[in-house]
Write an enzyme that holds these catalytic residues in place. Structure first.
Site, mmCIF file in Angstrom:
data_model
loop_
_atom_site.group_PDB
_atom_site.id
_atom_site.type_symbol
_atom_site.label_atom_id
_atom_site.label_comp_id
_atom_site.label_asym_id
_atom_site.label_seq_id
_atom_site.Cartn_x
_atom_site.Cartn_y
_atom_site.Cartn_z
ATOM 1 N N SER A 140 66.609 43.300 17.795
ATOM 2 C CA SER A 140 67.106 42.048 18.362
ATOM 3 C C SER A 140 68.362 42.384 19.147
ATOM 4 O O SER A 140 68.998 43.413 18.892
ATOM 5 C CB SER A 140 67.451 41.067 17.234
ATOM 6 O OG SER A 140 68.218 39.980 17.722
ATOM 7 N N TYR A 153 71.105 38.596 8.798
ATOM 8 C CA TYR A 153 70.224 38.988 9.906
ATOM 9 C C TYR A 153 70.931 39.978 10.827
ATOM 10 O O TYR A 153 70.361 41.014 11.200
ATOM 11 C CB TYR A 153 69.801 37.739 10.671
ATOM 12 C CG TYR A 153 68.851 37.981 11.812
ATOM 13 C CD1 TYR A 153 67.502 38.244 11.582
ATOM 14 C CD2 TYR A 153 69.288 37.927 13.135
ATOM 15 C CE1 TYR A 153 66.623 38.451 12.634
ATOM 16 C CE2 TYR A 153 68.421 38.125 14.190
ATOM 17 C CZ TYR A 153 67.088 38.387 13.934
ATOM 18 O OH TYR A 153 66.216 38.592 14.984
#
Length: 253
Positions: A140, A153
């Site tokens: 990401s 995350y």
């Protein structure tokens, strides 16, 4: 014998698009799903329409180490593995001060531990085959910059980026190349969108002023599996429409 690519969480979104584009390149495809078996079956039907083979299996990376053994079943069914795309992931949002430890661990279990175990299973088979291979971790942009109220995350994606580099350094002697693709805001089910949401001016805060399409991630994965990427390893390739370039001075007008 056809080359084999296994893509985790390929029942929808980026994983499904990776499966379809690699099938178009002639790869037999291993498909995994966690909760959407019908989605996996749909992916398999589309893969087979390209004249290649598809196998599906349920993969539960929340139950480790046993859950990762499903990857061994896929390898046995398909006969080999040449490409692994670690696309499965989980995320949760909560302020750092309120983050419960069990929620923190759930994210790390799937996003880091799961990728580690799947990569280890795949790499051991690639070494046994003696013909090298490719491992691609879908991280990401938050591998590189934090997402507010998502410390677990963010930390997990940073860890997966570090694992990518460590694996690349150790596995290069076996001609196994390891890279990461770091998507920005992509129109996927995880984000509550699909490719129909990729419209001009839909997201002015991104310099390209739109969300990304799944094929714009999958096409880079396909390149990393090609001969054109034979000199590329240990890299994290950002695909974000310029998101990482934006700052408080950026004026979308």
């Amino acid at each position: 014998m056809a080359q084999v690519a296994i893509i985790t969480a390929s029942d929808s979104g980026i994983g499904k698009e990776c499966a379809l584009l690699l099938a178009q390149q002639g790869f037999d495809i291993g498909i995994t799903w966690h909760s959407d078996e019908e989605g996996a079956k749909d992916t398999a039907r589309e893969v087979v329409s390209h004249g290649v083979r598809a196998e599906i299996v349920q993969l539960d990376l929340g139950n480790l180490p046993e859950g990762a053994l499903a990857l061994e079943k896929l390898i046995q069914r398909l006969g080999r593995i040449d490409v692994l795309v670690n696309n499965a992931g989980a995320m949760t949002k909560a302020p750092f001060l309120d983050m419960a430890f069990d929620e923190w661990r759930k994210i790390f279990t799937v996003d880091v531990d799961g990728a580690f175990l799947c990569s280890q299973i795949a790499a051991r088979q690639m070494v046994k085959q003696g013909q090298g291979g490719r491992i691609i971790n879908i991280t990401s942009v938050h591998e590189h910059t934090p997402l507010p109220d998502a410390s677990a995350y963010t930390a997990a994606k940073h860890a997966l980026g570090g694992l990518t580099k460590a694996m690349a350094l150790e596995l290069v002697r076996h001609k196994i190349l390891v890279n990461a693709v770091a998507p920005g805001a992509i129109a996927t089910p995880m984000n509550g969108m699909d490719d129909s949401d990729v419209k001009p001016d839909a997201e002015p805060s991104i310099p390209l002023r739109r969300f990304g399409a799944t094929h714009e991630i999958a096409s880079l994965v396909v390149w990393l599996c090609s001969e054109g990427a034979n000199y590329t390893t240990g890299q994290s390739l950002i695909v974000d429409g310029g998101f990482m370039l934006a700052n408080p001075q950026f004026n979308p007008e």
